[in-house]
Design a protein around this motif. Structure first.
Motif, PDB file in Angstrom:
ATOM      1  N   LEU A  89     -10.505  -0.415  54.257  1.00  0.00           N
ATOM      2  CA  LEU A  89     -11.484   0.193  53.350  1.00  0.00           C
ATOM      3  C   LEU A  89     -11.988  -0.824  52.322  1.00  0.00           C
ATOM      4  O   LEU A  89     -13.151  -0.770  51.913  1.00  0.00           O
ATOM      5  CB  LEU A  89     -10.856   1.389  52.624  1.00  0.00           C
ATOM      6  N   TRP A 135      -5.005   0.681  56.215  1.00  0.00           N
ATOM      7  CA  TRP A 135      -6.132   1.514  55.797  1.00  0.00           C
ATOM      8  C   TRP A 135      -6.752   0.997  54.505  1.00  0.00           C
ATOM      9  O   TRP A 135      -7.977   0.939  54.368  1.00  0.00           O
ATOM     10  CB  TRP A 135      -5.676   2.969  55.616  1.00  0.00           C
ATOM     11  N   PHE A 154      -6.132   4.299  47.299  1.00  0.00           N
ATOM     12  CA  PHE A 154      -6.679   4.776  48.568  1.00  0.00           C
ATOM     13  C   PHE A 154      -7.793   5.795  48.341  1.00  0.00           C
ATOM     14  O   PHE A 154      -8.864   5.719  48.959  1.00  0.00           O
ATOM     15  CB  PHE A 154      -5.548   5.382  49.402  1.00  0.00           C
ATOM     16  N   VAL A 209     -16.623   4.571  48.896  1.00  0.00           N
ATOM     17  CA  VAL A 209     -17.412   4.460  50.129  1.00  0.00           C
ATOM     18  C   VAL A 209     -18.489   5.537  50.149  1.00  0.00           C
ATOM     19  O   VAL A 209     -19.656   5.264  50.448  1.00  0.00           O
ATOM     20  CB  VAL A 209     -16.497   4.585  51.370  1.00  0.00           C
ATOM     21  N   GLN A 222     -10.954   4.201  46.982  1.00  0.00           N
ATOM     22  CA  GLN A 222     -11.729   3.530  48.023  1.00  0.00           C
ATOM     23  C   GLN A 222     -12.548   4.524  48.840  1.00  0.00           C
ATOM     24  O   GLN A 222     -13.718   4.271  49.147  1.00  0.00           O
ATOM     25  CB  GLN A 222     -10.793   2.740  48.944  1.00  0.00           C
ATOM     26  N   ILE A 223     -11.937   5.649  49.190  1.00  0.00           N
ATOM     27  CA  ILE A 223     -12.655   6.669  49.965  1.00  0.00           C
ATOM     28  C   ILE A 223     -13.855   7.185  49.173  1.00  0.00           C
ATOM     29  O   ILE A 223     -14.968   7.282  49.700  1.00  0.00           O
ATOM     30  CB  ILE A 223     -11.707   7.837  50.318  1.00  0.00           C
ATOM     31  N   LEU A 239     -14.605  -2.720  54.095  1.00  0.00           N
ATOM     32  CA  LEU A 239     -15.781  -1.858  54.256  1.00  0.00           C
ATOM     33  C   LEU A 239     -16.561  -1.744  52.955  1.00  0.00           C
ATOM     34  O   LEU A 239     -17.804  -1.756  52.961  1.00  0.00           O
ATOM     35  CB  LEU A 239     -15.337  -0.471  54.733  1.00  0.00           C
ATOM     36  N   LEU A 240     -15.867  -1.647  51.825  1.00  0.00           N
ATOM     37  CA  LEU A 240     -16.534  -1.555  50.532  1.00  0.00           C
ATOM     38  C   LEU A 240     -17.384  -2.795  50.250  1.00  0.00           C
ATOM     39  O   LEU A 240     -18.511  -2.686  49.766  1.00  0.00           O
ATOM     40  CB  LEU A 240     -15.499  -1.378  49.411  1.00  0.00           C
TER      41      LEU A 240
END
Length: 267
Positions: free
Chosen positions: A247, A243, A158, A165, A161-162, A250-251
């Motif tokens: 993500l 989530w 997680f 981004v 991934q954040i 989104l990536l």
């Protein structure tokens, strides 16, 4: 199978690289351990006036604080500036024509680096509390210990991934370091990395319950120290999995559009 071998080779190469820099890692451990000593004296002074705070005695509180700090050290990524450098220097173009996925490559490098942290932090954690609490290290059942390591691994995915981004935003934004520092501090606070979330006002604590950040530090630490039940585990996966999937999507979107933008401006 060939694709898997590529990333296994990357992992082995990065593992060798991170283990070669022993002094750097030792310095990192020392820098992590020194604040722990300060926190010990800080919380011991706080507990002079109170026998327990929100139902937690000094030993339980300090145990949580140190465990939360170690979890934070294990999961916090530090590759974001490397991504920014790859994009701004043009190194990213080497991955465009090679049969290797840049996001997966970065993830394998991240796992290799954090594998070292997880190994040594686990040893240090056991030694510290065997000494401080005279062998009476508090933890849940065998199932809770397994769940703890699973939750830490999920938190690593997680957090990766954040950070990824934020890193990929370098395709459009030249300076992202301020974003990264602000985000890491916010996550440290909302994830329970500074103190247990139960110490927050009830209204704020209730809001945090519906956010995914508590599952990065607070929830794994509580699982190991106090155990958990089936309902909480189901709730954990019910919140964190969407989530991670979101993500991940989104990536892919940021990567594809980032490459188009990069090629458009002459990269």
């Amino acid at each position: 199978m060939k694709a898997l071998k590529k990333y296994v080779s990357v992992y082995r190469l990065m593992w060798k690289q991170v283990t070669d820099y022993r002094f750097e890692f030792l310095a990192e451990l020392v820098c992590t351990f020194i604040p722990v000593i300060a926190l010990y004296y800080l919380w011991s002074d706080i507990y002079i006036a109170e026998n327990s705070i929100k139902g937690m005695k000094f030993g339980e509180m300090f145990l949580y604080i140190v465990l939360a700090r170690f979890i934070s050290m294990i999961i916090t990524p530090n590759f974001i500036f490397e991504i920014m450098g790859d994009i701004q220097s043009g190194e990213i173009q080497h991955f465009i024509c090679k049969p290797i996925n840049y996001i997966r490559y970065s993830f394998v490098k991240y796992i290799a680096e954090k594998s070292r942290s997880m190994l040594f932090c686990s040893i240090i954690y056991i030694v510290i509390f065997a000494f401080l609490f005279k062998g009476k290290i508090l933890y849940g059942s065998g199932v809770d210990i397994i769940l703890f390591f699973v939750e830490v691994m999920v938190a690593m995915v997680f957090y990766f991934q954040i950070a990824m981004v934020i890193g990929l935003l370098s395709f459009w934004i030249y300076e992202i370091s301020s974003w990264y520092y602000t985000l890491t501090f916010a996550i440290e606070f909302l994830a329970g990395g500074l103190f247990p979330l139960t110490l927050l006002p009830e209204s704020v604590s209730n809001i945090c319950r519906y956010m995914p950040f508590q599952y990065m530090i607070y929830f794994p630490a509580r699982t190991l120290l106090m155990g958990t039940d089936r309902t909480e585990v189901i709730r954990y996966f019910y919140i964190i999995v969407p989530w991670i999937v979101g993500l991940g999507i989104l990536l892919e979107v940021l990567w594809k559009n980032g490459l188009k933008h990069y090629e458009l401006i002459g990269g």
